[in-house]
Every structure is written in C-alpha cells, then in structure tokens.
Design a protein around this motif. Sequence first.
Motif, PDB file in Angstrom:
ATOM      1  N   ALA A 173      -7.607   4.184  -6.958  1.00 40.39           N
ATOM      2  CA  ALA A 173      -7.268   4.154  -5.464  1.00 40.39           C
ATOM      3  C   ALA A 173      -6.768   4.848  -5.434  1.00 40.39           C
ATOM      4  O   ALA A 173      -6.895   5.865  -4.558  1.00 40.39           O
ATOM      5  CB  ALA A 173      -8.301   3.020  -4.565  1.00 40.39           C
ATOM      6  N   GLU A 174      -5.334   4.311  -4.769  1.00 35.29           N
ATOM      7  CA  GLU A 174      -4.770   4.973  -3.975  1.00 35.29           C
ATOM      8  C   GLU A 174      -3.501   6.639  -4.797  1.00 35.29           C
ATOM      9  O   GLU A 174      -3.343   7.467  -4.569  1.00 35.29           O
ATOM     10  CB  GLU A 174      -3.103   3.981  -3.914  1.00 35.29           C
ATOM     11  N   CYS A 223     -12.115   1.466  -3.948  1.00 39.31           N
ATOM     12  CA  CYS A 223     -11.438   0.596  -2.891  1.00 39.31           C
ATOM     13  C   CYS A 223     -12.239  -0.516  -2.750  1.00 39.31           C
ATOM     14  O   CYS A 223     -11.799  -1.940  -2.664  1.00 39.31           O
ATOM     15  CB  CYS A 223     -10.927   1.293  -1.099  1.00 39.31           C
ATOM     16  N   LEU A 251      -9.885   0.602   4.019  1.00 38.67           N
ATOM     17  CA  LEU A 251     -10.975  -0.065   3.365  1.00 38.67           C
ATOM     18  C   LEU A 251     -11.405  -1.491   2.328  1.00 38.67           C
ATOM     19  O   LEU A 251     -12.654  -1.902   1.559  1.00 38.67           O
ATOM     20  CB  LEU A 251     -11.615   1.171   1.565  1.00 38.67           C
ATOM     21  N   VAL A 252      -9.992  -1.735   1.811  1.00 33.96           N
ATOM     22  CA  VAL A 252      -9.970  -3.002   1.219  1.00 33.96           C
ATOM     23  C   VAL A 252     -10.210  -3.969   1.855  1.00 33.96           C
ATOM     24  O   VAL A 252     -10.700  -5.223   1.596  1.00 33.96           O
ATOM     25  CB  VAL A 252      -8.731  -2.868   0.650  1.00 33.96           C
ATOM     26  N   THR A 303      -6.809   3.589   2.451  1.00 29.98           N
ATOM     27  CA  THR A 303      -6.954   2.692   1.527  1.00 29.98           C
ATOM     28  C   THR A 303      -7.067   1.147   1.936  1.00 29.98           C
ATOM     29  O   THR A 303      -7.535   0.477   0.894  1.00 29.98           O
ATOM     30  CB  THR A 303      -6.367   2.291  -0.006  1.00 29.98           C
ATOM     31  N   THR A 360      -9.334  12.051   0.361  1.00 29.79           N
ATOM     32  CA  THR A 360     -11.175  11.038   0.203  1.00 29.79           C
ATOM     33  C   THR A 360     -11.802  11.921  -1.187  1.00 29.79           C
ATOM     34  O   THR A 360     -12.287  12.572  -0.174  1.00 29.79           O
ATOM     35  CB  THR A 360     -10.849  10.443   0.996  1.00 29.79           C
ATOM     36  N   LEU A 399      -7.262  -0.895  -7.199  1.00 33.04           N
ATOM     37  CA  LEU A 399      -6.850  -0.667  -6.064  1.00 33.04           C
ATOM     38  C   LEU A 399      -5.178   0.446  -6.486  1.00 33.04           C
ATOM     39  O   LEU A 399      -5.179   1.543  -5.477  1.00 33.04           O
ATOM     40  CB  LEU A 399      -5.360  -1.364  -5.457  1.00 33.04           C
ATOM     41  N   PHE A 441       0.523  -1.486   0.158  1.00 26.17           N
ATOM     42  CA  PHE A 441       0.275  -0.140  -0.212  1.00 26.17           C
ATOM     43  C   PHE A 441       1.404   1.320  -0.099  1.00 26.17           C
ATOM     44  O   PHE A 441       0.301   2.203  -0.506  1.00 26.17           O
ATOM     45  CB  PHE A 441      -1.021  -0.069   1.277  1.00 26.17           C
TER      46      PHE A 441
END
Length: 294
Positions: A95-96, A163, A107-108, A104, A155, A92, A29
């Motif tokens: 999302a990041e 996510c 949520l994942v 992240t 966010t 992913l 991550f």
Amino acid sequence: MTAPALASRYRWSALAAVTITVLAWASAFVAIRYVGRAFEPGSLALGRLAVGTVALGLLLLARRNWVAPTHREWALLLLCGLAWFAVYNVALNAAEQRVDAGTTAMLVNIGPILIALFAGVLLGEGFPRWLVIGAAVAFAGVVLIGAATATGDTTDLVGALLCVVAAVTYAIGVLAQKPVLRRLPGLQVTFLACTIGMLACLPYAGGLVRDLASAPAGATAGMVYLGLVPTALAFSTWAYALARMDAGRLGVTTYLVPPITIAMAALLLGEAPPALALAGGVLALTGVALTRRR
C-alpha cells in the motif's frame, strides 16, 4: 502494596506501554515509505519479521519464562501470526508504494473501529458509552486527515484496498491475541506470532536476497529498525498493554498514530500536512481522550 496502589501502578505501566507502541508504529509508516523504495513488499516483510523474531527470541531466552500453549491457544497464535504479522505487513508495504504515509495511517486506522465492534460482540467487552462516542469523534478526525492528504496522484484504488486489507487483518490479529494473553506471557505471544509470520513469508526469501544485494545502506538500516523497534519492541509493549486493558479501548488509542505519522512525514519526508490534516489530528486526539473517560 495496597490494591489501589497496585491498580494505579498497572494503569501507569500500561499507559507507558501504549505510548511506546503508538510512537513506534507511527514511525513505521514513515520508515516503510522510505525503505520501500529499495525493497519489494514481500521481501521487506520477511526481513522485518526475521529481525524481530531474532530480537524477541533472545529476549525470551534471557527471561526463561515459557508456558506451553494449549491446542486452542496454538490455533489463535497461528491466526494472529498469519493475519497480523504476515498478511498485514505485506499488504501495508504494498500500500505504501502507492499511498503516502499519512493517508495509509488514516485508512489502516479503521482497524480499531472493527476491534471495538468485534470485541464487544466476541470478547464480551460491551460498548461503553464513552468508548462509542470517543471512537466516533476520533474516526471523524482520521477522515479529515484522509481528506486532507488523499489528494493528487499518490492515492489510487488498489492502494486504498490494500490499506483496508491491512486494517482487517490488524483487527483479526488483535482479537485472536487477546484471549491468549490471559494465560501466556506477552513476550512469548509476540515471539510466536512473529515467528509464524516470518515462516509464512519465507517464499519471499529469494527477493530479500536480491534486494539486500542492491539496497543502499540506509534502506537496509531502515529495515533493521522496522524489525527491532516497531516490531520487536512495539508489539511487545502492545501485548503488555492488551493484557491489562480492554481490546476495544486500547485499539482506539491507535488513532494517535495518523497525526503523529503526518508530523514525522513532514519532518523526514518533506510531506507538509495541510491545515485540514492538522485539524483532523486535534479531533483524533480529542476522541482518544474521550475513550479514557469512565
């Protein structure tokens, strides 16, 4: 070796495999957050999976342990590769670029809840009391982490939805992988799923070439790291543990990832976790410990 001694050996080896997986995935991550500054989501997914495929292929050649999959196993491998290795990685990475690493990870990690629920229904693993209690406690900890880190402009709704897509495809991949591991070696399963994911990401090849030409050396090294450690190594140790543990119980152990991610992000990215996030990490660890009770 006696049966109890052999069972104990399997438990400890599975625990070591889970530990490697959790630490590697937590670092992913943070690495994606850094590498994503130079690579687009699709090109980063392709580069990561290409490195992972080569590394896993070399290991598989050295082992020379190949079992021919059945038609049903090929179908499950295809589902796992497309869901967990292709769609998951692209979602992913995207999302990041919108959401910080800690949020992240939080949520994942609704994924293990889905794994535990669907494994109880589809794989016949049932719903042990301590699994349900531990999952609820751990999820509460993850929610606290999210509440602490999901503040400010980092966010947004699209990032959060990406996510969720990653979490759902993660759960689908685990549930597709579990039956295949009953007969096929974990290394072979990981190699085939990674290869399928890489092939699915080939439309991003042009973007990868462009990003490699302009990316700094550190970002390229980070992409190689993502392919070797969180992909080739961690997915192999995950498959090893999944072949020896219930999918629901193993999935919940990944609640360790968010607190570790936040600690790494604070150290490497300068994202200092607030007190509420630390409290959430402690709660998540407690929940994971509860799932290990029998």
